[in-house]
Design a protein around this motif. Sequence first.
Motif, PDB file in Angstrom:
ATOM      1  N   ASN A  63     -12.029  13.000   1.940  1.00 33.68           N
ATOM      2  CA  ASN A  63     -13.432  12.759   2.272  1.00 33.68           C
ATOM      3  C   ASN A  63     -14.269  13.377   1.166  1.00 33.68           C
ATOM      4  OD1 ASN A  63     -15.897  12.305   3.459  1.00 33.68           O
ATOM      5  ND2 ASN A  63     -15.272  13.067   5.482  1.00 33.68           N
ATOM      6  N   ASP A  64     -15.166  12.588   0.582  1.00 35.85           N
ATOM      7  CA  ASP A  64     -15.977  13.061  -0.557  1.00 35.85           C
ATOM      8  C   ASP A  64     -15.091  13.564  -1.694  1.00 35.85           C
ATOM      9  OD1 ASP A  64     -18.415  12.486   0.661  1.00 35.85           O
ATOM     10  OD2 ASP A  64     -18.486  14.434   1.666  1.00 35.85           O
ATOM     11  N   GLY A  65     -13.952  12.922  -1.882  1.00 35.68           N
ATOM     12  CA  GLY A  65     -13.069  13.265  -2.981  1.00 35.68           C
ATOM     13  C   GLY A  65     -12.216  14.493  -2.747  1.00 35.68           C
ATOM     14  N   VAL A  66     -12.306  15.097  -1.562  1.00 38.20           N
ATOM     15  CA  VAL A  66     -11.565  16.320  -1.267  1.00 38.20           C
ATOM     16  C   VAL A  66     -10.488  16.022  -0.229  1.00 38.20           C
ATOM     17  CG1 VAL A  66     -11.699  18.678  -0.385  1.00 38.20           C
ATOM     18  CG2 VAL A  66     -13.588  17.735  -1.756  1.00 38.20           C
ATOM     19  N   ASP A  67      -9.249  16.427  -0.537  1.00 35.85           N
ATOM     20  CA  ASP A  67      -8.132  16.229   0.380  1.00 35.85           C
ATOM     21  C   ASP A  67      -8.032  17.459   1.296  1.00 35.85           C
ATOM     22  OD1 ASP A  67      -5.830  15.653   1.740  1.00 35.85           O
ATOM     23  OD2 ASP A  67      -4.600  15.309  -0.035  1.00 35.85           O
ATOM     24  N   THR A  68      -8.260  17.243   2.600  1.00 34.20           N
ATOM     25  CA  THR A  68      -8.230  18.347   3.572  1.00 34.20           C
ATOM     26  C   THR A  68      -6.997  18.285   4.466  1.00 34.20           C
ATOM     27  OG1 THR A  68      -9.581  17.045   5.125  1.00 34.20           O
ATOM     28  CG2 THR A  68     -10.749  18.514   3.596  1.00 34.20           C
ATOM     29  N   ALA A  69      -5.934  17.673   3.975  1.00 35.95           N
ATOM     30  CA  ALA A  69      -4.721  17.538   4.791  1.00 35.95           C
ATOM     31  C   ALA A  69      -4.167  18.893   5.221  1.00 35.95           C
ATOM     32  CB  ALA A  69      -3.660  16.758   4.021  1.00 35.95           C
ATOM     33  N   ASN A  70      -4.364  19.918   4.406  1.00 36.42           N
ATOM     34  CA  ASN A  70      -3.848  21.248   4.756  1.00 36.42           C
ATOM     35  C   ASN A  70      -4.452  21.778   6.057  1.00 36.42           C
ATOM     36  OD1 ASN A  70      -2.027  21.526   2.679  1.00 36.42           O
ATOM     37  ND2 ASN A  70      -3.481  22.540   1.295  1.00 36.42           N
ATOM     38  N   ASP A  71      -5.651  21.313   6.404  1.00 36.02           N
ATOM     39  CA  ASP A  71      -6.281  21.750   7.652  1.00 36.02           C
ATOM     40  C   ASP A  71      -5.487  21.293   8.875  1.00 36.02           C
ATOM     41  OD1 ASP A  71      -8.247  22.797   6.061  1.00 36.02           O
ATOM     42  OD2 ASP A  71      -9.725  21.220   6.492  1.00 36.02           O
ATOM     43  N   TYR A  72      -4.606  20.304   8.671  1.00 34.49           N
ATOM     44  CA  TYR A  72      -3.856  19.724   9.792  1.00 34.49           C
ATOM     45  C   TYR A  72      -2.351  19.925   9.622  1.00 34.49           C
ATOM     46  CZ  TYR A  72      -8.411  17.544  10.012  1.00 34.49           C
ATOM     47  OH  TYR A  72      -9.779  17.359  10.049  1.00 34.49           O
ATOM     48  N   ALA A  73      -1.970  20.806   8.693  1.00 36.18           N
ATOM     49  CA  ALA A  73      -0.549  20.975   8.372  1.00 36.18           C
ATOM     50  C   ALA A  73       0.253  21.517   9.539  1.00 36.18           C
ATOM     51  CB  ALA A  73      -0.401  21.900   7.163  1.00 36.18           C
ATOM     52  N   GLU A  74      -0.399  22.226  10.450  1.00 39.85           N
ATOM     53  CA  GLU A  74       0.328  22.832  11.571  1.00 39.85           C
ATOM     54  C   GLU A  74       0.435  21.894  12.778  1.00 39.85           C
ATOM     55  OE1 GLU A  74      -1.698  26.457  12.455  1.00 39.85           O
ATOM     56  OE2 GLU A  74      -1.129  27.425  10.557  1.00 39.85           O
ATOM     57  N   TRP A  75      -0.101  20.693  12.657  1.00 40.06           N
ATOM     58  CA  TRP A  75      -0.146  19.784  13.806  1.00 40.06           C
ATOM     59  C   TRP A  75       0.802  18.594  13.621  1.00 40.06           C
ATOM     60  CZ3 TRP A  75      -2.892  21.065  18.094  1.00 40.06           C
ATOM     61  CH2 TRP A  75      -3.853  22.076  17.963  1.00 40.06           C
ATOM     62  N   SER A  76       1.515  18.284  14.689  1.00 38.43           N
ATOM     63  CA  SER A  76       2.248  17.011  14.752  1.00 38.43           C
ATOM     64  C   SER A  76       1.510  16.103  15.724  1.00 38.43           C
ATOM     65  CB  SER A  76       3.687  17.227  15.224  1.00 38.43           C
ATOM     66  OG  SER A  76       3.728  17.552  16.603  1.00 38.43           O
ATOM     67  N   LEU A  77       1.516  14.833  15.424  1.00 38.60           N
ATOM     68  CA  LEU A  77       0.788  13.861  16.251  1.00 38.60           C
ATOM     69  C   LEU A  77       1.770  12.810  16.755  1.00 38.60           C
ATOM     70  CD1 LEU A  77      -1.204  14.805  13.744  1.00 38.60           C
ATOM     71  CD2 LEU A  77      -2.761  13.210  14.838  1.00 38.60           C
ATOM     72  N   GLU A  78       1.966  12.769  18.056  1.00 39.00           N
ATOM     73  CA  GLU A  78       2.847  11.775  18.668  1.00 39.00           C
ATOM     74  C   GLU A  78       2.005  10.636  19.249  1.00 39.00           C
ATOM     75  OE1 GLU A  78       6.284  11.225  22.112  1.00 39.00           O
ATOM     76  OE2 GLU A  78       5.253  13.150  21.882  1.00 39.00           O
ATOM     77  N   PHE A  79       2.291   9.432  18.791  1.00 39.69           N
ATOM     78  CA  PHE A  79       1.618   8.236  19.298  1.00 39.69           C
ATOM     79  C   PHE A  79       2.481   7.672  20.431  1.00 39.69           C
ATOM     80  CE2 PHE A  79      -0.083   8.945  15.163  1.00 39.69           C
ATOM     81  CZ  PHE A  79      -1.361   8.410  15.137  1.00 39.69           C
ATOM     82  N   THR A  80       2.029   7.816  21.664  1.00 43.41           N
ATOM     83  CA  THR A  80       2.841   7.414  22.811  1.00 43.41           C
ATOM     84  C   THR A  80       2.743   5.907  23.046  1.00 43.41           C
ATOM     85  OG1 THR A  80       1.094   7.681  24.479  1.00 43.41           O
ATOM     86  CG2 THR A  80       2.343   9.651  23.845  1.00 43.41           C
ATOM     87  N   ASN A  81       3.626   5.406  23.902  1.00 50.23           N
ATOM     88  CA  ASN A  81       3.650   3.965  24.142  1.00 50.23           C
ATOM     89  C   ASN A  81       2.578   3.502  25.116  1.00 50.23           C
ATOM     90  OD1 ASN A  81       4.639   4.838  26.590  1.00 50.23           O
ATOM     91  ND2 ASN A  81       6.515   3.606  26.542  1.00 50.23           N
ATOM     92  N   ASP A  82       1.777   4.444  25.655  1.00 49.35           N
ATOM     93  CA  ASP A  82       0.648   4.054  26.504  1.00 49.35           C
ATOM     94  C   ASP A  82      -0.681   4.391  25.826  1.00 49.35           C
ATOM     95  OD1 ASP A  82       0.961   6.768  26.699  1.00 49.35           O
ATOM     96  OD2 ASP A  82       0.757   6.867  28.872  1.00 49.35           O
ATOM     97  N   LEU A  83      -0.663   4.354  24.473  1.00 53.17           N
ATOM     98  CA  LEU A  83      -1.860   4.429  23.637  1.00 53.17           C
ATOM     99  C   LEU A  83      -2.557   5.785  23.688  1.00 53.17           C
ATOM    100  CD1 LEU A  83      -3.321   0.860  24.305  1.00 53.17           C
ATOM    101  CD2 LEU A  83      -1.859   1.611  22.427  1.00 53.17           C
ATOM    102  N   LYS A  84      -1.778   6.826  23.838  1.00 49.48           N
ATOM    103  CA  LYS A  84      -2.303   8.184  23.731  1.00 49.48           C
ATOM    104  C   LYS A  84      -1.751   8.838  22.463  1.00 49.48           C
ATOM    105  CE  LYS A  84      -2.889   9.151  28.693  1.00 49.48           C
ATOM    106  NZ  LYS A  84      -2.509   7.839  29.202  1.00 49.48           N
ATOM    107  N   ILE A  85      -2.496   9.833  21.967  1.00 50.89           N
ATOM    108  CA  ILE A  85      -2.021  10.679  20.881  1.00 50.89           C
ATOM    109  C   ILE A  85      -1.899  12.094  21.431  1.00 50.89           C
ATOM    110  CG2 ILE A  85      -2.399  11.520  18.534  1.00 50.89           C
ATOM    111  CD1 ILE A  85      -4.305   9.196  18.076  1.00 50.89           C
ATOM    112  N   VAL A  86      -0.722  12.656  21.353  1.00 55.85           N
ATOM    113  CA  VAL A  86      -0.502  14.029  21.791  1.00 55.85           C
ATOM    114  C   VAL A  86      -0.272  14.883  20.547  1.00 55.85           C
ATOM    115  CG1 VAL A  86       0.902  15.589  23.175  1.00 55.85           C
ATOM    116  CG2 VAL A  86       0.477  13.248  23.977  1.00 55.85           C
ATOM    117  N   ALA A  87      -1.268  15.731  20.243  1.00 53.98           N
ATOM    118  CA  ALA A  87      -1.183  16.597  19.065  1.00 53.98           C
ATOM    119  C   ALA A  87      -0.682  17.973  19.499  1.00 53.98           C
ATOM    120  CB  ALA A  87      -2.543  16.712  18.404  1.00 53.98           C
ATOM    121  N   THR A  88       0.339  18.473  18.824  1.00 56.64           N
ATOM    122  CA  THR A  88       0.953  19.754  19.153  1.00 56.64           C
ATOM    123  C   THR A  88       0.938  20.661  17.935  1.00 56.64           C
ATOM    124  OG1 THR A  88       2.424  18.629  20.717  1.00 56.64           O
ATOM    125  CG2 THR A  88       3.018  20.874  20.067  1.00 56.64           C
ATOM    126  N   ASN A  89       0.505  21.906  18.140  1.00 55.76           N
ATOM    127  CA  ASN A  89       0.535  22.864  17.053  1.00 55.76           C
ATOM    128  C   ASN A  89       1.947  23.425  16.944  1.00 55.76           C
ATOM    129  OD1 ASN A  89       0.254  25.524  15.591  1.00 55.76           O
ATOM    130  ND2 ASN A  89      -1.871  24.788  15.493  1.00 55.76           N
TER     131      ASN A  89
END
Length: 350
Positions: A257-283
């Motif tokens: 965003n604005d040329g800055v990569d902020t992926a490190n802000d989310y490095a501790e999170w896994s995101l599971e996309f469930t089959n009923d259209l939910k996202i479960v994010a776990t630290n």
Amino acid sequence: MKTIKIITAAASIAILGFTSCQSDDNTEIGTNPNANYSTSTTASNYERAAMNDGSDDDFLDGNACTELLFPLTATVNNQQITLLSSLDFSSVINIMSEFNDDSDSVTFNFPIRVRTSNYTEVTVNNQSELDALNQECENAEAQGKDAISCVDINFPVTMLTYDISLEQTGSVVLQSEQQLYSYMTGLESDELFAVNYPISATLSNGTEIQITSDAEFQNAISECMQYEDEKEDAANTAAEVEAVLSGTKFKVETFINDGVDTANDYAEWSLEFTNDLKIVATNVVNSALGEIEGTYSVSSETEAFVNVNFASNTALSALGNNWVISTYSTTLITLQSKTDASVTLAFKKL
């Protein structure tokens, strides 16, 4: 979404309600350069555009060449449902969309009735007969005899009629697609016609256009069929990406965003996309933070989209956006903001 329909072997429907008259209006007798034979490209275009559209129920029968007639009963994903009109389609769609990683199944309670591309009503007694109709539909597409359903002609339309000497013999006013189809398929080899332009038509994208010549009608068909091809490609992309996401865990690989990569802000999170259209994010580092739940959906127009949504007060809320799918594989999906192309996001499979 397919845009094909088929000319079956059944006899042509009789022309009903046509009006014919001797007329010199709108043409110079014996000199009309736009008179067409039954084998002309213009005749083919109007015939194909006038075929009965059976594509609205493709999610049930998988056949754009046949229109299912009501009432009918079917078992959809082990649930029996009776359809009395097209209003009941939403109930079927709700059953099919409950989970996005299952194989939807439809079994009809035969016999059922269908209307084919040439407006003939047929009773289908078993799955084998339905499969045969589906094969005819595929053959028609392969042979270039498929219908054009992305242009809806606005009626009435007048055809000026001619003999082989280009002498005008009269005119025919057509009030519907079925009448137009019957007129085109009923032309004899010594009968010529010219469309009394201008006419209007509505394209599948909702645009209404004025057509003033055979060439303009051909151009409108070419443009709208390209649009339909783009929609179909996007729908296929959406389906494939949804299959990649469903039931799978990802991490944020990049978030620029604005040329800055902020992926490190989310490095501790896994995101599971469930089959009923939910996202479960776990630290994965600090379990005390618990889980954050969001939602996702995959859709398409002429592009494919992934909509991601988290509550505004969560650590992942910045990921919420309507994202355009840029590229994808079984392990990496790259996205671009629909409203700001400089904002990009990539999910990598864990």
